[in-house]
Design a protein around this motif. Structure first.
Motif, PDB file in Angstrom:
ATOM      1  N   ILE A   1       0.837  -1.209   0.000  1.00 20.81           N
ATOM      2  CA  ILE A   1       0.000   0.000   0.000  1.00 20.81           C
ATOM      3  C   ILE A   1       0.870   1.257   0.000  1.00 20.81           C
ATOM      4  CG2 ILE A   1      -1.568   1.382   1.433  1.00 20.81           C
ATOM      5  CD1 ILE A   1      -2.922  -1.258   2.230  1.00 20.81           C
ATOM      6  N   GLU A   2       1.900   1.270   0.832  1.00 19.60           N
ATOM      7  CA  GLU A   2       2.780   2.433   0.893  1.00 19.60           C
ATOM      8  C   GLU A   2       3.529   2.635  -0.420  1.00 19.60           C
ATOM      9  OE1 GLU A   2       5.283   2.420   4.337  1.00 19.60           O
ATOM     10  OE2 GLU A   2       3.579   2.508   5.702  1.00 19.60           O
ATOM     11  N   TYR A   3       3.935   1.556  -1.060  1.00 18.60           N
ATOM     12  CA  TYR A   3       4.664   1.665  -2.330  1.00 18.60           C
ATOM     13  C   TYR A   3       3.747   2.173  -3.442  1.00 18.60           C
ATOM     14  CZ  TYR A   3       7.276   0.322  -6.487  1.00 18.60           C
ATOM     15  OH  TYR A   3       7.915   0.333  -7.690  1.00 18.60           O
ATOM     16  N   LEU A   4       2.544   1.631  -3.530  1.00 12.46           N
ATOM     17  CA  LEU A   4       1.639   1.981  -4.623  1.00 12.46           C
ATOM     18  C   LEU A   4       1.028   3.376  -4.477  1.00 12.46           C
ATOM     19  CD1 LEU A   4      -0.242  -1.403  -5.153  1.00 12.46           C
ATOM     20  CD2 LEU A   4       1.583  -0.420  -6.556  1.00 12.46           C
ATOM     21  N   THR A   5       0.757   3.817  -3.237  1.00 13.92           N
ATOM     22  CA  THR A   5       0.111   5.114  -3.043  1.00 13.92           C
ATOM     23  C   THR A   5       1.101   6.237  -2.790  1.00 13.92           C
ATOM     24  OG1 THR A   5      -0.171   4.795  -0.665  1.00 13.92           O
ATOM     25  CG2 THR A   5      -1.956   4.025  -2.102  1.00 13.92           C
ATOM     26  N   GLY A   6       2.305   5.922  -2.370  1.00 16.23           N
ATOM     27  CA  GLY A   6       3.282   6.954  -2.051  1.00 16.23           C
ATOM     28  C   GLY A   6       3.008   7.623  -0.710  1.00 16.23           C
ATOM     29  N   GLN A   7       2.101   7.074   0.053  1.00 13.17           N
ATOM     30  CA  GLN A   7       1.767   7.616   1.375  1.00 13.17           C
ATOM     31  C   GLN A   7       1.986   6.534   2.419  1.00 13.17           C
ATOM     32  OE1 GLN A   7      -2.364   8.540   1.145  1.00 13.17           O
ATOM     33  NE2 GLN A   7      -2.103  10.320  -0.167  1.00 13.17           N
ATOM     34  N   GLY A   8       2.127   6.981   3.661  1.00 10.18           N
ATOM     35  CA  GLY A   8       2.183   6.034   4.752  1.00 10.18           C
ATOM     36  C   GLY A   8       0.802   5.452   5.001  1.00 10.18           C
ATOM     37  N   LEU A   9       0.739   4.369   5.736  1.00 10.36           N
ATOM     38  CA  LEU A   9      -0.537   3.695   5.975  1.00 10.36           C
ATOM     39  C   LEU A   9      -1.525   4.580   6.702  1.00 10.36           C
ATOM     40  CD1 LEU A   9      -2.138   1.041   5.713  1.00 10.36           C
ATOM     41  CD2 LEU A   9      -1.286   0.443   7.983  1.00 10.36           C
ATOM     42  N   LEU A  10      -1.077   5.326   7.714  1.00 13.25           N
ATOM     43  CA  LEU A  10      -1.991   6.197   8.450  1.00 13.25           C
ATOM     44  C   LEU A  10      -2.511   7.313   7.578  1.00 13.25           C
ATOM     45  CD1 LEU A  10      -0.208   6.387  11.916  1.00 13.25           C
ATOM     46  CD2 LEU A  10      -2.181   4.997  11.263  1.00 13.25           C
ATOM     47  N   SER A  11      -1.661   7.871   6.716  1.00 11.58           N
ATOM     48  CA  SER A  11      -2.113   8.937   5.808  1.00 11.58           C
ATOM     49  C   SER A  11      -3.101   8.361   4.788  1.00 11.58           C
ATOM     50  CB  SER A  11      -0.929   9.533   5.053  1.00 11.58           C
ATOM     51  OG  SER A  11      -0.049  10.165   5.943  1.00 11.58           O
ATOM     52  N   TRP A  12      -2.846   7.177   4.302  1.00 12.91           N
ATOM     53  CA  TRP A  12      -3.735   6.542   3.340  1.00 12.91           C
ATOM     54  C   TRP A  12      -5.110   6.282   3.951  1.00 12.91           C
ATOM     55  CZ3 TRP A  12      -5.680   1.388   2.879  1.00 12.91           C
ATOM     56  CH2 TRP A  12      -6.245   1.113   1.636  1.00 12.91           C
ATOM     57  N   LEU A  13      -5.138   5.940   5.233  1.00 19.07           N
ATOM     58  CA  LEU A  13      -6.398   5.697   5.927  1.00 19.07           C
ATOM     59  C   LEU A  13      -7.080   6.992   6.357  1.00 19.07           C
ATOM     60  CD1 LEU A  13      -5.411   2.643   8.168  1.00 19.07           C
ATOM     61  CD2 LEU A  13      -6.921   2.630   6.182  1.00 19.07           C
ATOM     62  N   GLY A  14      -6.369   8.123   6.247  1.00 17.17           N
ATOM     63  CA  GLY A  14      -6.930   9.405   6.646  1.00 17.17           C
ATOM     64  C   GLY A  14      -6.856   9.649   8.138  1.00 17.17           C
ATOM     65  N   LEU A  15      -5.951   8.984   8.825  1.00 15.90           N
ATOM     66  CA  LEU A  15      -5.812   9.122  10.267  1.00 15.90           C
ATOM     67  C   LEU A  15      -4.683  10.068  10.664  1.00 15.90           C
ATOM     68  CD1 LEU A  15      -6.323   5.415  11.283  1.00 15.90           C
ATOM     69  CD2 LEU A  15      -8.003   7.261  11.360  1.00 15.90           C
TER      70      LEU A  15
END
Length: 59
Positions: free
Chosen positions: A44-58
């Motif tokens: 997820i971090e590789y594909l989105t370029g964001q950390g997991l918490l940022s990807w989840l909106g937290l």
């Protein structure tokens, strides 16, 4: 002539049934689930370029 004897165990081994609580089966299953979760987090971090918490909106 005599018949050839089968190769392998002649008695079925007694396998221990999984119990509740901490046992080898539960620990192995938990470890595998943790490895899959970690690999998915990295993906997820590789594909989105964001950390997991940022990807989840937290974050």
């Amino acid at each position: 002539m005599t018949e050839p004897q089968p190769i392998g165990p002649t008695v079925t081994p007694k396998l221990e049934e999984p119990k509740f609580g901490f046992n080898k089966y539960a620990e192995r299953l938990n470890g595998r689930a943790a490895m899959i979760g970690f690999a998915l987090t990295l993906l997820i971090e590789y594909l989105t370029g964001q950390g997991l918490l940022s990807w989840l909106g937290l974050n």
